[in-house]
Design a protein around this motif. Structure first.
Motif, mmCIF file in Angstrom:
data_model
loop_
_atom_site.group_PDB
_atom_site.id
_atom_site.type_symbol
_atom_site.label_atom_id
_atom_site.label_comp_id
_atom_site.label_asym_id
_atom_site.label_seq_id
_atom_site.Cartn_x
_atom_site.Cartn_y
_atom_site.Cartn_z
ATOM 1 N N LYS A 1 1.083 -1.360 -0.387
ATOM 2 C CA LYS A 1 -0.201 0.567 0.326
ATOM 3 C C LYS A 1 1.067 1.302 0.300
ATOM 4 C CE LYS A 1 -2.838 2.377 2.967
ATOM 5 N NZ LYS A 1 -3.428 1.850 4.619
ATOM 6 N N MET B 1 1.096 4.383 -3.129
ATOM 7 C CA MET B 1 1.268 5.363 -2.055
ATOM 8 C C MET B 1 2.131 6.571 -2.702
ATOM 9 S SD MET B 1 0.253 7.117 1.649
ATOM 10 C CE MET B 1 -1.186 6.074 1.607
ATOM 11 N N ILE C 1 2.615 7.301 -6.397
ATOM 12 C CA ILE C 1 1.281 8.715 -7.012
ATOM 13 C C ILE C 1 1.457 9.944 -6.324
ATOM 14 C CG2 ILE C 1 -0.793 9.535 -6.646
ATOM 15 C CD1 ILE C 1 -1.768 6.638 -6.427
ATOM 16 N N ILE C 2 2.115 10.272 -5.552
ATOM 17 C CA ILE C 2 2.443 10.834 -5.005
ATOM 18 C C ILE C 2 4.385 11.878 -5.649
ATOM 19 C CG2 ILE C 2 3.501 12.382 -2.769
ATOM 20 C CD1 ILE C 2 2.267 10.939 -1.352
ATOM 21 N N TYR D 1 3.111 13.010 -9.181
ATOM 22 C CA TYR D 1 2.555 14.363 -8.497
ATOM 23 C C TYR D 1 3.587 15.485 -8.491
ATOM 24 C CZ TYR D 1 -2.898 13.683 -9.001
ATOM 25 O OH TYR D 1 -3.493 13.773 -9.370
ATOM 26 N N SER E 1 -7.328 16.194 -8.483
ATOM 27 C CA SER E 1 -6.840 15.835 -7.626
ATOM 28 C C SER E 1 -8.565 15.408 -7.167
ATOM 29 C CB SER E 1 -5.657 15.818 -6.785
ATOM 30 O OG SER E 1 -4.475 15.570 -7.214
ATOM 31 N N LEU F 1 -10.738 13.226 -8.732
ATOM 32 C CA LEU F 1 -10.584 11.823 -8.604
ATOM 33 C C LEU F 1 -10.579 11.913 -6.771
ATOM 34 C CD1 LEU F 1 -7.751 12.445 -10.477
ATOM 35 C CD2 LEU F 1 -9.328 10.682 -11.316
ATOM 36 N N ARG G 1 -9.600 -6.092 1.241
ATOM 37 C CA ARG G 1 -7.917 -5.561 0.257
ATOM 38 C C ARG G 1 -8.381 -4.994 -0.685
ATOM 39 N NH1 ARG G 1 -6.444 -11.477 0.587
ATOM 40 N NH2 ARG G 1 -7.568 -11.995 -1.479
ATOM 41 N N HIS H 1 -8.665 -1.781 1.159
ATOM 42 C CA HIS H 1 -7.235 -0.932 1.126
ATOM 43 C C HIS H 1 -6.553 -0.511 1.018
ATOM 44 C CE1 HIS H 1 -7.091 -2.239 5.555
ATOM 45 N NE2 HIS H 1 -7.427 -3.674 5.288
ATOM 46 N N TYR H 2 -6.892 -1.251 -0.416
ATOM 47 C CA TYR H 2 -6.131 -1.021 -1.951
ATOM 48 C C TYR H 2 -7.138 1.293 -2.462
ATOM 49 C CZ TYR H 2 -4.393 -5.031 -2.970
ATOM 50 O OH TYR H 2 -3.496 -6.011 -2.938
ATOM 51 N N HIS I 1 -8.205 2.533 -0.504
ATOM 52 C CA HIS I 1 -7.085 3.892 0.674
ATOM 53 C C HIS I 1 -5.751 4.793 -0.188
ATOM 54 C CE1 HIS I 1 -10.055 2.743 3.598
ATOM 55 N NE2 HIS I 1 -10.272 4.082 3.905
ATOM 56 N N VAL I 2 -5.419 3.341 -0.504
ATOM 57 C CA VAL I 2 -4.130 3.669 -0.794
ATOM 58 C C VAL I 2 -4.206 4.559 -2.436
ATOM 59 C CG1 VAL I 2 -2.173 2.489 -2.608
ATOM 60 C CG2 VAL I 2 -2.714 1.379 -0.948
ATOM 61 N N PHE I 3 -5.238 4.879 -2.785
ATOM 62 C CA PHE I 3 -5.766 5.441 -4.193
ATOM 63 C C PHE I 3 -6.036 7.325 -3.599
ATOM 64 C CE2 PHE I 3 -8.728 7.302 -7.375
ATOM 65 C CZ PHE I 3 -7.744 6.782 -8.712
ATOM 66 N N ARG J 1 -6.083 8.851 -0.473
ATOM 67 C CA ARG J 1 -5.523 9.033 0.399
ATOM 68 C C ARG J 1 -4.068 9.937 -0.252
ATOM 69 N NH1 ARG J 1 -4.715 4.994 5.050
ATOM 70 N NH2 ARG J 1 -7.001 5.277 6.305
ATOM 71 N N PRO J 2 -3.513 9.574 -1.885
ATOM 72 C CA PRO J 2 -2.338 10.419 -2.276
ATOM 73 C C PRO J 2 -2.948 11.194 -3.090
ATOM 74 C CG PRO J 2 -2.456 8.048 -2.264
ATOM 75 C CD PRO J 2 -3.139 8.497 -1.852
ATOM 76 N N PHE J 3 -4.474 11.443 -3.685
ATOM 77 C CA PHE J 3 -4.930 12.273 -4.327
ATOM 78 C C PHE J 3 -5.494 13.605 -3.774
ATOM 79 C CE2 PHE J 3 -5.884 9.231 -7.573
ATOM 80 C CZ PHE J 3 -4.445 10.420 -8.641
ATOM 81 N N LEU K 1 -4.332 14.018 -0.197
ATOM 82 C CA LEU K 1 -2.586 14.598 0.202
ATOM 83 C C LEU K 1 -2.602 15.730 -1.258
ATOM 84 C CD1 LEU K 1 -1.040 14.194 2.809
ATOM 85 C CD2 LEU K 1 0.250 12.355 1.210
ATOM 86 N N ILE K 2 -2.454 15.156 -1.691
ATOM 87 C CA ILE K 2 -1.988 16.246 -3.057
ATOM 88 C C ILE K 2 -2.831 17.186 -3.344
ATOM 89 C CG2 ILE K 2 -1.752 16.611 -5.646
ATOM 90 C CD1 ILE K 2 0.966 15.054 -4.707
#
Lengths: 564, 296
Positions: A4, A8, A11-12, A15, B128, B131, B260, B263-264, B266-268, B270-272, B274-275
């Motif tokens: 995971k 992450m 992607i960061i 970006y 972002s 998305l 699972r 969880h994936y 979340h992986v997708f 959260r970073p967006f 965050l950005i």
């Protein structure tokens, strides 16, 4: 297995790489092309004031030309409502964005806000007809500031000549509106000639400028190769502009005779025409000036050596063949057209000398006025019949040809002379009727007149009459017709000459004793004729009875007794 | 328990009111600024509403501030979930509802703020945000596949199996239906289940089943009516129970795969997010530094 955290971070990371690549693009959009050089993070504060957005001061740090104008309180941008640059000049709208924004549209822009109101013809112009490179003064100043001279609205001067060509080539003031208004160059309604050194008076007021201010050729300007001359004109004397038709003979001071109102009117009544080349004589002294100096006649080249320049040829060219080309002076004087000075002597050296009665005839009898009012002076021939009617209707020609007589002169002159028509030179002995007695003294017409009314033939030349009775009336009412004195004569004719002669009608040849059957004897010899020969009236015919008369005594005496 | 239910319904009323207010404001602003929003970008500066509706305008900037606040409010749920703040206050589901409301309406306010003029680095934040917002719908879908109790916490597998068995017995007892028919109906409702396939294959299979069920439901009602001679009302109750049973069964079978997948997600997600927040902060700080402080 991809964790995971790995995804992450990927992607960061992706970006961040993207973000770095566009880090320079923190701006909300591309700057327009004129501000292209200000792109980039480090340039933000060149326009943006920290904590103060975009302040005009920042703009004017670069736009120093405008800054100067604002400081001098000149132009649109010096106005309070235009001091916030970004209200009109928004940026970050893309490269091709036009920074200049006309709030109400370019065509509705109130130009007076710039400090220069558009008036007259200026209102009809498109912006770029004035705001163009050609009209910008101090071009170098704008070029040095990277100004596109074909885009900027700066650089113009309020002075007319900053845009307009000086038509007068520096002769006059640079402030055109002293004379012209903004509606048109022509005319120049504000111009007052009286403000110049030469005030316009009289006719000068109505004269077009170009008559005095001549056009001068100047090839230096391709668009306009000539201009009107306003400066350097001489005007101290009239002849500086006007041609002296008198060629200096009357002096240089025109106002001595003329006024500014007209050349034609003589301002000074004491004008002495005798100073001119044409002194006034005779009738010319009495005519008004304008009868010779007419309004439609140029005075500059006045010709007066021939009368016909002023006077109409009354004779319509009838004398133009003459040596003096029909000039009036040959026959007339300035004292008047009548009487003519043309003398008999002058007439006699012409083609038709005057003789006899012609000398006494008034001119107008031979030279009458025709129906069109013209006096006839030229004739097709000098023959008598040109003027005189032939009462014989060519009888003279027939007569001469009949007798085979040749005559080289005018045929009338065969019988007539110039002295008088009645004075006939014809020898009557050439006829078979000799003129004797009274016949010699009477007029030809007494015998030769046409008994038949004929307008063409009033006089008959050849008469076939030889008997008295053919001309004379028989007052005896035919009492002597039967007189047979000559058997060869027709009884129808009376031989008058038995009793009468051509001297008079007295019966001087009559002898009562021999010519009648009644011999006068005794007291009868002392009687008057009418005591025996009574006047009678027979059938309305009154005559003296000579025959037949009863010869018996009683036929007279008894009756007389009875009458007593 | 009764107090908990009334609080839940009160929260929903408030949430509904918030949606109505937010949607009304948005619809009004879209309607009011429609002419400006459809004007080409190059011509917008000349539009009479530009000074008001541009991103830096009074209304545009205000919308941005509201949108930003709403986007920041989204984080409250995450912090509450992790008991960083508001620990023990309200139910986690209500915070999620608030999270979803902010996640839907916030981007819409931000969209109006941008007036769709997206340039520079802030565009990355914008996309972002889009998305994150769209993935929120997916997350919500996956979230529903994970059985939870009333407080929003996950139910464990044993509890789930127990619940499943209880429902099965209830159906058998109430409607006298054999297990094989129930199993057959479950297959019709949630499709065939393949626990051995990959997480993404599992996701697409139940996504497909959920879509097709919309068309199959009429057929299932028909089968129940003909084979069991049940009334319409009985069919409705039975179908509800069968759907509950089928979903529980699917969750049981696909438990591992769904977790699972979540969880994936979340992986997708959260970073967006965050950005989005990172650049948003840069954007906000920059504008404030440059003096764009709205009405202040």
């Amino acid at each position: 297995m991809i964790s995971k955290q790995m995804i992450m971070y990927l992607i960061i990371g992706f970006y961040l790489i993207g973000a770095v690549s566009v880090l320079a693009q923190l701006s909300p959009g591309d700057l327009s092309n004129p501000h292209l050089h200000l792109e980039g993070l480090k340039n933000c504060t060149k326009c943006h004031e920290i904590g103060e957005k975009v302040q005009p001061g920042k703009c004017l740090d670069c736009h120093t030309l405008l800054k100067t104008r604002i400081q001098e309180n000149l132009g649109l941008h010096a106005r309070n409502e235009f001091k916030n640059c970004v209200e009109c000049h928004s940026d970050h709208q893309g490269r091709d964005f036009d920074l200049i924004w006309w709030k109400e549209g370019i065509n509705k822009f109130d130009h007076s806000k710039t400090g220069y109101s558009l008036e007259g013809k200026h209102q009809l112009l498109k912006c770029r007809e004035c705001h163009k490179s050609d009209n910008i003064i101090e071009k170098q100043k704008y070029i040095s500031k990277n100004k596109d001279l074909n885009r900027t609205y700066l650089g113009l001067d309020k002075g007319c000549l900053s845009c307009h060509r000086d038509e007068h080539r520096g002769q006059l003031s640079r402030n055109c509106v002293k004379c012209h208004d903004l509606n048109a160059w022509k005319p120049a309604p504000l111009f007052d000639h009286n403000q110049t050194s030469f005030s316009l008076t009289g006719k000068h007021l109505s004269v077009d400028c170009i008559y005095c201010h001549k056009r001068v050729e100047e090839k230096t300007d391709a668009k306009d190769q000539s201009y009107l001359k306003f400066k350097g004109l001489k005007f101290s004397t009239c002849s500086d502009c006007h041609l002296d038709p008198h060629q200096g003979r009357l002096g240089s001071y025109c106002k001595k005779c003329h006024s500014v109102n007209s050349w034609k009117g003589i301002a000074n009544q004491d004008f002495d025409h005798n100073q001119t080349r044409f002194p006034l004589v005779g009738m010319h002294q009495k005519v008004n000036c304008n009868e010779c100096h007419r309004s439609n006649r140029s005075l500059k080249n006045l010709i007066f050596n021939r009368c016909s320049y002023c006077h109409e040829d009354y004779h319509r060219g009838q004398f133009s063949h003459r040596q003096q080309k029909g000039d009036c002076k040959e026959c007339h004087s300035e004292e008047g057209f009548l009487p003519s000075t043309f003398s008999v002597e002058q007439h006699n050296v012409g083609t038709y000398p005057l003789q006899g009665a012609h000398l006494a005839v008034p001119c107008n009898l031979c030279h009458p006025k025709s129906n069109d009012g013209m006096i006839k002076f030229r004739f097709s021939s000098t023959h008598c019949q040109t003027c005189h009617r032939d009462p014989h209707n060519k009888g003279a020609d027939l007569y001469l040809s009949a007798y085979n007589i040749s005559y080289k002169n005018d045929i009338c002159q065969y019988c007539h002379t110039f002295d008088s028509w009645s004075k006939i030179t014809f020898d009557h002995l050439k006829t078979n009727f000799k003129l004797t007695g009274k016949h010699e003294s009477i007029s030809c017409k007494s015998c030769h007149k046409n008994d038949v009314p004929d307008p063409d033939v009033s006089v008959i030349l050849k008469l076939n009459k030889t008997k008295c009775q053919e001309c004379h009336h028989d007052i005896h009412a035919g009492q002597f017709k039967s007189l047979k004195s000559d058997e060869s004569e027709s009884v129808n004719f009376v031989k008058c000459d038995k009793c009468h002669t051509t001297i008079n009608w007295r019966a001087s040849k009559f002898d009562h004793d021999t010519h009648s059957d009644f011999k006068l004897e005794g007291a009868h010899r002392h009687l008057k004729c009418e005591q025996c020969h009574m006047t009678v009236n027979e059938n309305g015919v009154i005559f003296v009875r000579y025959k037949p008369i009863n010869s018996s005594c009683s036929s007279c005496h008894v009756k007389r007794k009875m009458d007593q | 328990m009764a107090s908990s239910n009334s609080t839940l319904s009160m929260n929903r009323i408030v949430l509904f009111a918030l949606y109505i207010i937010a949607i009304t404001i948005l619809v009004y602003y879209i309607y009011d600024g429609y002419d400006y929003y459809i004007t080409p970008f190059m011509e917008r500066p000349h539009h009479p509403d530009h000074q008001n509706l541009k991103p830096g305008g009074i209304r545009g900037h205000g919308l941005g501030i509201i949108g930003t606040i709403m986007m920041l409010t989204i984080l409250v749920y995450s912090m509450r979930k992790r008991n960083i703040i508001f620990s023990g206050i309200g139910q986690l589901g209500s915070w999620l509802d608030l999270h979803i409301f902010m996640g839907i309406m916030g981007p819409l306010f931000v969209i109006l703020h941008t007036s769709l003029k997206l340039n520079g680095i802030v565009a990355i934040s914008f996309w972002s945000m889009i998305l994150v917002s769209l993935s929120g719908f997916l997350g919500r879908y996956l979230y529903l596949q994970i059985p939870r109790n009333i407080s929003g916490h996950e139910i464990d597998l044993q509890e789930l199996e127990s619940t499943n068995e209880n429902i099965l017995k209830e159906i058998e007892g109430k409607y006298d239906i054999e297990r094989s028919f129930i199993s057959e109906m479950e297959t019709l409702i949630v499709g065939k289940l393949y626990p051995d396939k990959s997480e993404f294959a599992t996701f697409f299979s139940f996504l497909k089943a959920d879509i097709f069920r919309l068309f199959r439901i009429r057929n299932i009602r028909k089968i129940l009516r003909r084979s069991k001679g049940l009334s319409k009302k009985q069919i409705g109750i039975l179908l509800g129970m069968m759907k509950k049973k089928a979903f529980l069964h699917r969750r049981l079978i696909l438990w591992n795969n769904i977790h699972r997948l979540f969880h994936y997600w979340h992986v997708f997600h959260r970073p967006f997010a965050l950005i989005m927040y990172l650049i948003m902060v840069i954007h906000v700080v920059l504008t404030v530094i440059l003096g764009y402080t709205w009405i202040f």
